[in-house]
Design an enzyme around this catalytic site. Structure first.
Site, PDB file in Angstrom:
ATOM      1  N   PRO A  94      10.764   8.127  10.557  1.00 22.69           N
ATOM      2  CA  PRO A  94       9.106   8.508  11.501  1.00 22.69           C
ATOM      3  C   PRO A  94       8.482   9.473  10.796  1.00 22.69           C
ATOM      4  O   PRO A  94       6.847   9.430  11.345  1.00 22.69           O
ATOM      5  CB  PRO A  94       9.389   7.952  12.821  1.00 22.69           C
ATOM      6  CG  PRO A  94      11.453   8.533  13.055  1.00 22.69           C
ATOM      7  CD  PRO A  94      11.097   8.854  11.890  1.00 22.69           C
ATOM      8  N   GLU A 121      19.531  10.943  16.404  1.00 22.07           N
ATOM      9  CA  GLU A 121      18.128  12.155  16.814  1.00 22.07           C
ATOM     10  C   GLU A 121      17.223  12.039  16.015  1.00 22.07           C
ATOM     11  O   GLU A 121      16.788  12.629  15.677  1.00 22.07           O
ATOM     12  CB  GLU A 121      18.325  13.099  17.850  1.00 22.07           C
ATOM     13  CG  GLU A 121      19.054  12.542  19.757  1.00 22.07           C
ATOM     14  CD  GLU A 121      17.824  11.607  19.971  1.00 22.07           C
ATOM     15  OE1 GLU A 121      16.502  12.174  19.967  1.00 22.07           O
ATOM     16  OE2 GLU A 121      18.109  10.548  20.235  1.00 22.07           O
ATOM     17  N   ARG A 159      10.339  -4.785  -7.059  1.00 22.23           N
ATOM     18  CA  ARG A 159       9.675  -5.863  -7.347  1.00 22.23           C
ATOM     19  C   ARG A 159       8.267  -6.048  -8.420  1.00 22.23           C
ATOM     20  O   ARG A 159       8.163  -6.549  -9.039  1.00 22.23           O
ATOM     21  CB  ARG A 159       9.240  -6.789  -6.238  1.00 22.23           C
ATOM     22  CG  ARG A 159       7.790  -5.876  -5.575  1.00 22.23           C
ATOM     23  CD  ARG A 159       8.012  -6.592  -3.890  1.00 22.23           C
ATOM     24  NE  ARG A 159       6.850  -7.721  -4.359  1.00 22.23           N
ATOM     25  CZ  ARG A 159       6.201  -8.226  -4.777  1.00 22.23           C
ATOM     26  NH1 ARG A 159       4.877  -6.870  -5.021  1.00 22.23           N
ATOM     27  NH2 ARG A 159       5.143  -9.216  -5.302  1.00 22.23           N
ATOM     28  N   ASP A 174      -1.396  -8.752  -5.765  1.00 22.88           N
ATOM     29  CA  ASP A 174      -1.032  -8.834  -4.270  1.00 22.88           C
ATOM     30  C   ASP A 174      -2.064  -7.934  -3.815  1.00 22.88           C
ATOM     31  O   ASP A 174      -2.776  -7.322  -4.064  1.00 22.88           O
ATOM     32  CB  ASP A 174       0.472  -7.747  -4.485  1.00 22.88           C
ATOM     33  CG  ASP A 174       1.521  -8.533  -5.306  1.00 22.88           C
ATOM     34  OD1 ASP A 174       2.107 -10.123  -5.341  1.00 22.88           O
ATOM     35  OD2 ASP A 174       2.598  -7.479  -4.865  1.00 22.88           O
TER      36      ASP A 174
HETATM   37  N1  ADE Z   1      14.057   5.773  10.966  1.00 17.32           N
HETATM   38  C1  ADE Z   1      13.484   5.714  11.632  1.00 17.32           C
HETATM   39  N2  ADE Z   1      12.671   5.331  12.175  1.00 17.32           N
HETATM   40  C2  ADE Z   1      11.929   5.317  10.933  1.00 17.32           C
HETATM   41  C3  ADE Z   1      10.146   4.871  10.176  1.00 17.32           C
HETATM   42  N3  ADE Z   1       9.639   3.768  11.599  1.00 17.32           N
HETATM   43  N4  ADE Z   1      10.463   4.381   8.920  1.00 17.32           N
HETATM   44  C4  ADE Z   1      11.724   5.421   8.384  1.00 17.32           C
HETATM   45  N5  ADE Z   1      11.905   5.449   8.775  1.00 17.32           N
HETATM   46  C5  ADE Z   1      12.920   5.928  10.045  1.00 17.32           C
END
Ligand code: ADE
Length: 249
Positions: A94, A121, A159, A174
């Protein structure tokens, strides 16, 4: 293209590989996808892949050794088969840069991609600093692991690899490919429950249809994702059209 996915949950990828566009691309040998279990690169009796964080705190952190060894083993295989090749090593997290159609297109140009699915974590920072070359996030939310994110990215990338889809044209309109959302699509029947397909689409007039598609893309983007219009490639006439529509709202 050859894609390597390093994960603690290889079985999660079965559905990705067993249907749809990915399966077809695999069958056509447009792409090869290897799923590797990070646990296979441990040397201790219990195949431990994680440990508690230095300094304390909740949860567990993925240890660096198995990840380094897995990536190095995969890179060596690639080098032996194909010679030296700069291979992106992508961590799904994230904290990464946002995945977008632009990023998908960029990744689709590589011959090899290595994905690392993080868990718990997080991953020991030395993996990020000294092994990973790119970090990608699929959105501002936290998943319980990188696997679903890796599947999203792999689907979006594969793709776009020439030969993966039935027709080379299938991706050019697309949503997001043009910087705009895609126009609405219709198929038979021409009238369903009293709702008719827009007449222009039945006219056979290709110039009119192309014009309608473009207009609908712009209107849709204006209504749903006006933020995209700033960067979209638009003619000055189209910009004026947008300004007029904005004023009349
Ligand atoms: N791992 C955990 N959450 C994630 C996300 N939002 N994007 C990519 N990998 C992740």
């Amino acid at each position: 293209m050859q894609i390597e996915i390093l994960t603690l949950f290889p079985q999660m990828f079965q559905s990705l590989l067993s249907g749809g566009v990915i399966k077809r691309a695999l069958d056509r040998e447009v792409v090869r996808i290897n799923i590797r279990n990070i646990r296979d690169f441990t040397h201790n009796k219990h195949h431990t892949v994680d440990d508690s964080p230095y300094g304390g705190g909740a949860g567990m952190v993925l240890k660096p050794e198995p990840i380094f060894e897995a990536v190095e083993a995969v890179k060596l295989e690639i080098a032996n088969e194909n010679g030296a090749d700069a291979v992106p090593v992508i961590l799904l997290t994230p904290q990464g840069r946002f995945f977008s159609q632009q990023v998908a297109l960029e990744l689709s140009k590589y011959r090899h991609l290595i994905f690392i699915c993080g868990h718990y974590e997080g991953v020991d920072e030395r993996v990020c600093e000294h092994l990973v070359t790119d970090e990608i996030s699929i959105g501002d939310y936290v998943l319980s692991g990188g696997e679903l994110a890796a599947m999203v990215v792999v689907d979006g990338v594969v793709r776009l690899v020439p030969g993966a889809l039935g027709s080379e044209d299938s991706t050019k309109d697309d949503s997001h490919a043009t910087g705009l959302l895609e126009y609405p699509q219709y198929t038979r029947p021409p009238v369903y429950r009293g709702w008719a397909v827009p007449e222009v689409l039945l006219s056979g007039n290709h110039a009119q249809i192309t014009k309608w598609h473009r207009e609908q893309s712009i209107i849709r983007t204006l209504e749903r994702r006006p933020d995209l219009l700033e960067k979209a490639n638009l003619s000055s006439e189209e910009r004026r059209f947008i300004d007029r529509s904005r004023q009349s709202r």
